[in-house]
Design a protein around this motif. Structure first.
Motif, mmCIF file in Angstrom:
data_model
loop_
_atom_site.group_PDB
_atom_site.id
_atom_site.type_symbol
_atom_site.label_atom_id
_atom_site.label_comp_id
_atom_site.label_asym_id
_atom_site.label_seq_id
_atom_site.Cartn_x
_atom_site.Cartn_y
_atom_site.Cartn_z
ATOM 1 N N LEU A 178 0.830 -1.217 0.000
ATOM 2 C CA LEU A 178 0.000 0.000 0.000
ATOM 3 C C LEU A 178 0.858 1.258 0.000
ATOM 4 C CD1 LEU A 178 -2.778 -1.108 2.498
ATOM 5 C CD2 LEU A 178 -3.081 -0.646 0.063
ATOM 6 N N ASP A 179 1.935 1.239 0.787
ATOM 7 C CA ASP A 179 2.830 2.405 0.779
ATOM 8 C C ASP A 179 3.402 2.621 -0.617
ATOM 9 O OD1 ASP A 179 2.437 3.136 3.395
ATOM 10 O OD2 ASP A 179 4.199 2.087 4.180
ATOM 11 N N GLU A 209 0.035 6.224 -6.772
ATOM 12 C CA GLU A 209 -0.895 5.802 -7.827
ATOM 13 C C GLU A 209 -2.347 5.863 -7.360
ATOM 14 O OE1 GLU A 209 0.327 2.257 -10.375
ATOM 15 O OE2 GLU A 209 1.842 2.246 -8.823
ATOM 16 N N ILE A 210 -2.581 5.497 -6.103
ATOM 17 C CA ILE A 210 -3.967 5.541 -5.600
ATOM 18 C C ILE A 210 -4.422 6.991 -5.489
ATOM 19 C CG2 ILE A 210 -5.530 4.878 -3.726
ATOM 20 C CD1 ILE A 210 -3.717 2.503 -3.121
ATOM 21 N N PRO A 229 -5.273 9.960 0.858
ATOM 22 C CA PRO A 229 -4.647 8.645 0.983
ATOM 23 C C PRO A 229 -5.682 7.574 1.327
ATOM 24 C CG PRO A 229 -3.502 10.284 2.318
ATOM 25 C CD PRO A 229 -4.736 10.940 1.801
ATOM 26 N N ALA A 230 -5.609 6.446 0.635
ATOM 27 C CA ALA A 230 -6.570 5.368 0.912
ATOM 28 C C ALA A 230 -6.231 4.704 2.247
ATOM 29 C CB ALA A 230 -6.520 4.342 -0.204
ATOM 30 N N PRO A 270 -12.234 0.482 1.903
ATOM 31 C CA PRO A 270 -12.277 -0.800 1.174
ATOM 32 C C PRO A 270 -12.780 -0.666 -0.262
ATOM 33 C CG PRO A 270 -13.334 -0.995 3.332
ATOM 34 C CD PRO A 270 -13.106 0.465 3.098
ATOM 35 N N GLY A 271 -13.836 0.147 -0.455
ATOM 36 C CA GLY A 271 -14.401 0.289 -1.802
ATOM 37 C C GLY A 271 -13.420 0.967 -2.739
ATOM 38 N N ARG A 272 -12.719 1.957 -2.197
ATOM 39 C CA ARG A 272 -11.758 2.688 -3.030
ATOM 40 C C ARG A 272 -10.578 1.775 -3.406
ATOM 41 N NH1 ARG A 272 -8.497 7.480 -1.242
ATOM 42 N NH2 ARG A 272 -7.525 8.170 -3.163
ATOM 43 N N LEU A 273 -10.130 0.986 -2.442
ATOM 44 C CA LEU A 273 -9.024 0.068 -2.725
ATOM 45 C C LEU A 273 -9.436 -0.940 -3.795
ATOM 46 C CD1 LEU A 273 -6.138 -0.830 -1.878
ATOM 47 C CD2 LEU A 273 -7.242 -2.440 -0.299
#
Ligand code: FAD
Length: 386
Positions: free
Chosen positions: A72-73, A78-79, A83-84, A151-154
């Protein structure tokens, strides 16, 4: 008419989409994800609290969390913003001197594995979270790298990146039959009458994984268990960011959700089953410990219209099952995350993709998560289950 693929993934939740994302990153061509709903992430992923923590008491859970955090880091840019993965921390609290001792032991085990964790005495806890009632408190532990993910965004991020990498997501496709074919291929049939063939199948069907496995004649001990999440009304007497704060003695946990507070509590008496009905009276099960430990949260009142229930996918030892199935070459499992599926999705996706592309999971030792552990009686014992 059959559609041929190199990998067919069943389920476009956070796990299936993570597998697809990693396969695309590794250059795997012809990956198809079959999802019975019209959208990705509509199963348990949409219902999750989104907590991510490395404060566990088994080496494999810690390893899966640390690998996920690292992934994730690495994806942060990119995300994109916001921050997600928000590192607000996880704070475990207890009144019990015996439990506090166990928490201290857990912290030193975690530190040995590279986890950032602090042991806090009662006065330090009171100083850091004055909105928590410190009466009777023995102490707690705080993991600063822990926090929450949307969770939805990930899941959406994994889906869009996988799709950009060539993965095909087919929605409205419920898999109703899974058949091995001589020569090492699998045939998956959908309720729409289509057939997909591939040498590799990944079961990422969440709480329904046992049913999908059964279609292939596999006995997978994953049971659905209902979980509730409640939101309070607006709570003003609390900082805008608080850690995921857990009263370990009762199991009640709270975190900020905008100007409200999200409350989760695991009912130890909840029977296994696909019961998704939201029970507003469930609030009575945690009202007393909430009032006692988190009076400022309780003062916000419960807003049942903004509360919900969803399904955990639970194994007998509360650890996931990741890897191949003995006697079923090409059929892979990524199931039974038992409340940790969002936080372990990045790592699980990486490991499953490595199994397919490289023939073995290189990023983490997942051998203890094999299906065969249940028959061999090699269950893994985790005490920090929420
Ligand atoms: C209330 C609640 C709170 C939670 N809190 C946390 C938390 O704080 N942290 C955390 O890490 N985890 C948490 N979890 C757990 C987490 O939500 C799950 O572990 C995770 O979402 C599992 O992801 P998945 O992709 O395996 O399952 P899902 O998101 O359920 O995806 C499975 C998909 O498979 C599809 N499917 C099923 N059968 C078929 C079929 N036959 N054919 C085609 N498609 C099919 C479904 O439609 C679904 O979209 C929580 C869960 C709940 C319910």
């Amino acid at each position: 008419m059959e559609e041929r693929a190199s990998v067919v993934v069943v389920g476009a939740g956070v796990i299936g989409s993570s597998v697809a994302f990693q396969l695309a990153r590794m250059g795997q061509r012809d990956v198809v994800v079959l999802e019975r709903e019209a959208l990705p992430g509509a199963g348990s992923t949409a219902k999750a609290n989104g907590g991510i923590r490395a404060q566990f008491t088994t080496g494999v859970n810690v390893a899966m969390s640390l690998l996920s955090m690292e992934i994730l880091d690495g994806l942060e840019a990119e995300i994109g913003d916001p921050p997600a993965y928000r590192k607000a921390g996880y704070l475990f609290l207890t009144d019990s001197p015996e439990r506090f001792l166990a928490m201290e032991r857990a912290a030193s085990f975690q530190e040995g594995l590279g986890v950032t964790v602090e042991v806090l005495g009662a006065s330090e806890v009171r100083r850091r979270v004055p909105w928590v009632s410190g009466e009777g408190l023995a102490g707690g532990t705080f993991g600063a790298r822990d926090g929450f993910i949307d969770p939805g965004r990930l899941c959406g991020f994994f889906v869009s990146m996988a799709a950009a990498g060539g993965v095909r997501f087919a929605y409205g496709r419920e898999v109703v039959a899974v058949e091995p074919r001589p020569g090492g291929e699998w045939v998956l049939r959908t309720a729409t009458g289509e057939a997909f063939t591939a040498p590799h199948v990944v079961n990422a069907a969440g709480a329904w994984a046992g049913r999908v496995a059964a279609l292939a004649g596999i006995d997978l001990p994953v049971e659905p268990v209902r979980r509730h999440i409640f939101l309070t009304g607006p709570v003003r007497d609390l900082p805008p960011v608080i850690p995921m704060t857990i009263d370990s003695d009762s199991g009640v946990l709270v975190r900020r959700e905008g100007d409200r507070v999200l409350i989760a509590y695991s009912n130890p008496d909840e029977p296994a089953g696909f019961n998704l009905a939201f029970d507003p009276d469930f609030v009575h099960r945690f009202a007393e410990p909430l009032d006692r430990r988190f009076p400022a949260v309780a003062a916000g009142g419960i807003d049942s219209r903004r509360s919900w229930s969803g399904l955990y996918e639970v194994t007998p030892d509360h650890h996931s099952v990741i890897g191949p199935v003995p006697g079923r070459p090409g059929f892979l499992l990524a199931n039974g995350f038992s409340g940790h599926g969002v936080m372990h999705a990045p790592a699980a996706g990486r490991c499953v993709a490595e199994l397919i592309v490289k023939g073995r999971a290189e990023s983490a030792d997942i051998s203890s998560l094999s299906l065969s552990r249940f028959q061999a009686g090699e269950l893994i014992h985790e005490t920090m289950v929420l």
